[in-house]
Scaffold this active site. Structure first.
Site, PDB file in Angstrom:
ATOM      1  N   ALA A  60      38.001  40.784  31.076  1.00  0.00           N
ATOM      2  CA  ALA A  60      37.091  41.560  30.228  1.00  0.00           C
ATOM      3  C   ALA A  60      36.213  40.560  29.475  1.00  0.00           C
ATOM      4  O   ALA A  60      36.562  39.384  29.336  1.00  0.00           O
ATOM      5  CB  ALA A  60      37.901  42.395  29.254  1.00  0.00           C
ATOM      6  N   GLY A  99      41.440  41.358  33.241  1.00  0.00           N
ATOM      7  CA  GLY A  99      40.859  42.571  33.834  1.00  0.00           C
ATOM      8  C   GLY A  99      40.326  42.328  35.226  1.00  0.00           C
ATOM      9  O   GLY A  99      40.240  43.248  36.035  1.00  0.00           O
ATOM     10  N   GLU A 102      43.246  42.744  37.360  1.00  0.00           N
ATOM     11  CA  GLU A 102      43.613  44.171  37.336  1.00  0.00           C
ATOM     12  C   GLU A 102      42.674  44.990  38.215  1.00  0.00           C
ATOM     13  O   GLU A 102      43.097  45.945  38.872  1.00  0.00           O
ATOM     14  CB  GLU A 102      43.585  44.692  35.898  1.00  0.00           C
ATOM     15  N   GLU A 122      46.264  37.723  29.066  1.00  0.00           N
ATOM     16  CA  GLU A 122      45.966  38.488  27.855  1.00  0.00           C
ATOM     17  C   GLU A 122      46.871  38.115  26.679  1.00  0.00           C
ATOM     18  O   GLU A 122      46.448  38.121  25.541  1.00  0.00           O
ATOM     19  CB  GLU A 122      46.083  39.978  28.130  1.00  0.00           C
TER      20      GLU A 122
END
Ligand code: T1G
Length: 697
Positions: A60, A99, A102, A122
């Site tokens: 992210a 992310g 993911e 994270e």
């Protein structure tokens, strides 16, 4: 275009191009979602998602956190991918992190180049994978692999990910071509779309008590931290709940972490580390010089550690000592350090031999004539350094950079010893130099911009976090440390015990309490430095009399088995010694101090405020460029807890008005000698501005 889509044969290809690391900013999330939707209605039979540039998606966009979320959220994008009617294949290279990984896990298949890495870091930001990572990894690779990968935050190779079932195919050769071929293979073979959500984990596959075990282990390793515990809860939910309920649990705990002060602090430190090497006001077009040969003067602990930093980066380095015996001892220190690193598994024995091969030794200054950078790490005496810099100035090429590792001496005075003050800089390493990440780059009055740019560049190459400091006594870190130690000593003589002080600070998150640090580094170091000072220069005797008394009783610290504590051989544990309290009581009596009960809260407040107030003075004097640089110094050099963001970030979290008022109160109770609020602190406290706002102004 951050995201483009094209049809190549029967394959829809989504290319993400969002330099520098293809972070999943809003425009990328929007683009990927629209491209996958578009692919549902064209002639493609499958979709490949890949990135241009040096890496797949690195996660992210961390800079978006803390701001209002702009849809689509990442989970919404991943839901569109997962529910695609056509197989979606992720093609990974570089690092697929957070992310980014993911997103790949929500795809139906994953191929990857090798070497490349995947990971869910994270936890290092005080977060947890908030887009299905805690639900899909245990389903694809098992609970144990998921706990290890996600609570450590460490990336793994795509080869290892392939073995774990997280990556389906390793592509040798061109990734794009290989991914297109793999997509055709998937289309031919894929009867029913494979989705991680359709995998359920049998409780029988889960080792008994593993979640409780991880929570206890993490409670010790990451004391007081929220994210590691929440990750374990999410992975447990992947076993006990259906996918959508597990995703809801993950989202709930992710948002809780996102809102935490700990995550705000760790995200602050992420950017602080990367901002530190940037020098404000550097002349345009300045390029760092190439550093291909380095020399270190002084084969003591520090010099050998510094030599290893360069050897570990593959830069040839010559260690100079004044005699063959001293040089031999230095090279033995290096051998021992490499053996220790290999024993600890830091690198393989082959790697250790390779790195050590970059180090040579000499006793002749003349051998340094072609060095680009020479770092002096000799005894902390101006006279000794003067001799060294005079000789270096004569033998080194004119453009060679001459650096001093001094902790306290005046870099300007050292520069004046030479005919090249513009090529002199301070490079203050922290012991053990081959381990500690902080490097203070001390700018002399005449140090040129090019030398500073070179210092920052070489620091990053040897994997240090460089922070620019102006010339003052102790630069940034040690100057603040003096105030921290001052308050430690005053709390000690006024009534606290070494155990209480260290337990308070370690319980708050410091890697080591101040008295234990003193024992580790040796109480005689500061004692010797004090002997050369006048009584006036030494300051208030109450701030050093206990330390002096310990040294005068032969209690030098760990190296002699006793200091503030008792130490047994080969055991880093420390135990209390009643004799120390007798010494403290004796000094209190001698200095007319009536000891009293001191609360844990008072200790924490006085020690942290001493750091913060000095940090403000360092900022207003221009010794540090920005508050986050001071945070980087303390987190990477002095064991300050990263999840509290460094002393200056912590001050903002406390609130500057409150910090100012607490210091004014200490002024009343403990006196003006030490507790005068910095002008900048007073100004910001009255203007209701935060330090972060001041830094951005
Ligand atoms: N967001 C924004 N900027 C980033 C970024 C990111 N994720 N990663 C790097 N940058 C910037 C960085 O600030 C620097 O900027 C430049 O890119 C180069 O970075 C929902 C919530 C990928 C291994 O934690 O580990 O996904 O200084 O100097 O040494 O579950 O960057 O040039 O202006 O570090 O080659 C999870 C963080 C996010 C990975 C490359 N992802 N990045 O290292 O370059 S949270 C991460 C890295 C998340 C989801 C969760 C490294 C790297 P500037 P750099 P590098």
């Amino acid at each position: 275009m951050a995201v483009s889509y094209e049809l190549i044969g029967e394959t829809g290809v989504i290319t993400i191009d969002n330099p520098p690391v293809n972070a999943l900013s809003h425009v990328v999330r929007e683009g990927v979602k629209n491209a996958v939707i578009a692919a549902q209605s064209d002639s493609s039979k499958s979709v490949v998602i890949l990135c241009s540039g040096r890496t797949f998606i690195a996660g992210a966009d961390i800079s978006e956190f803390g701001k209002p979320a702009i849809p689509p959220s990442l989970p919404q994008v991943l839901s569109v991918i997962e529910s695609s009617e056509k197989p979606v294949i992720a093609a990974l290279h570089g690092s697929a992190l957070g992310g980014g990984f993911e997103l790949a896990l929500a795809c139906h298949y994953r191929c990857a180049s090798s070497p490349a890495k995947v990971g869910l870091p994270e936890v290092k930001l005080g977060l947890l994978p908030g887009a299905g990572g805690t639900q899909r990894v245990p389903r694809l690779a098992g609970v144990e692999a998921a706990l290890d990968l996600i609570t450590s935050g460490k990336p793994i190779s795509t080869d290892k990910a392939n073995k774990l079932g997280l990556v389906d195919r390793i592509i040798t050769g061109d990734l794009r071509e290989g991914a297109l071929e793999y997509a055709q293979e998937v289309v031919l073979g894929d009867v029913e779309l494979r989705k991680a959500r359709n995998i359920s984990i049998s409780p029988k596959e889960v080792p008994e008590g593993i979640f409780e075990f991880y929570k206890i282990k993490l409670g010790k390793r990451a004391r007081g931290q929220l994210a590691p515990q929440s990750i374990v809860t999410c992975i447990q939910a992947a076993v006990e709940l259906p996918m959508d309920e597990g995703l809801n649990k993950e989202r709930e705990l992710f948002l809780e972490c996102l809102d935490s002060e700990q995550s705000a602090a760790l995200r602050h430190m992420f950017f602080a580390e990367r901002t530190a090497p940037k020098i404000k006001g550097l002349a345009e077009g300045i390029e760092p010089r190439a550093i291909s040969r380095v020399a270190i003067i002084g084969g003591g602990t520090m010099g050998c550690g510094i030599a290893m930093c360069f050897a570990n980066a593959g830069i040839p380095v010559t260690l100079l000592e004044i005699s063959a015996d001293a040089l031999g001892r230095g090279l033995q220190i290096i051998d021992r350090n490499y053996d220790l690193s290999v024993k600890k598994g830091v690198f393989s024995s082959e790697d250790g031999i390779l790195k050590k091969g970059f180090i040579t030794g000499t006793t002749q200054y003349e051998d340094l004539s072609d060095c680009d950078l020479v770092i002096e790490a000799v005894f902390e005496s101006f006279e000794v350094k003067k001799e060294v810099f005079s000789r270096l100035d004569k033998v080194c090429k004119p453009e060679a950079i001459l650096a001093t590792n001094t902790s306290y001496l005046d870099v300007n005075a050292i520069a004046e010893i030479t005919s090249r003050p513009e090529n002199v800089v301070g490079l203050h390493f922290f012991s053990p130099a081959n381990i500690m990440k902080l490097l203070e780059v001390v700018r002399g009055e005449k140090t040129s911009d090019e030398v500073l740019a070179t210092a920052m560049d070489i620091a990053k190459k040897i994997r240090k976090v460089p922070v620019l400091a102006g010339v003052c006594f102790g630069f940034i870190g040690n100057r603040m440390l003096r105030q921290y130690v001052r308050e430690t000593q005053l709390c000690l003589i006024e009534g606290a015990s070494p155990e209480q002080i260290d337990q308070v600070m370690e319980g708050w998150g410091m890697a080591m309490g101040p008295l234990a640090v003193g024992d580790l580094s040796g109480l005689d170091v500061a004692y010797k430095a004090r002997q050369s000072l006048s009584d006036q220069e030494k300051g208030d005797p109450k701030t050093y009399c206990i330390a002096d008394a310990l040294v005068e009783k032969g209690r030098l610290g760990q190296k002699v088995g006793k200091g503030y504590y008792l130490y047994v051989a080969n055991n880093r544990g420390r135990t209390s010694d009643p004799e120390v309290l007798e010494i403290i009581n004796g000094q209190a009596l001698k200095h007319g101090v009536v000891r009293r009960e001191i609360s844990d809260g008072e200790i924490l407040m006085r020690l942290t405020l001493a750091l913060i107030n000095e940090g403000f003075k360092i900022l207003e004097e221009g010794i540090a460029q920005r508050p986050s640089d001071i945070d980087a110094v303390y987190v990477f050099g002095y064991g300050f807890p990263a999840f509290r963001g460094g002393p200056m970030f912590y001050a903002d979290q406390l609130g500057l008005k409150k910090v100012y008022e607490m210091i004014c109160k200490l002024q009343e109770t403990n006196g003006y000698q030490y507790w005068v609020p910095a002008n900048l602190l007073e100004e910001l406290a009255h203007s209701n501005k935060t330090l972060a706002e001041w830094a951005d102004s």
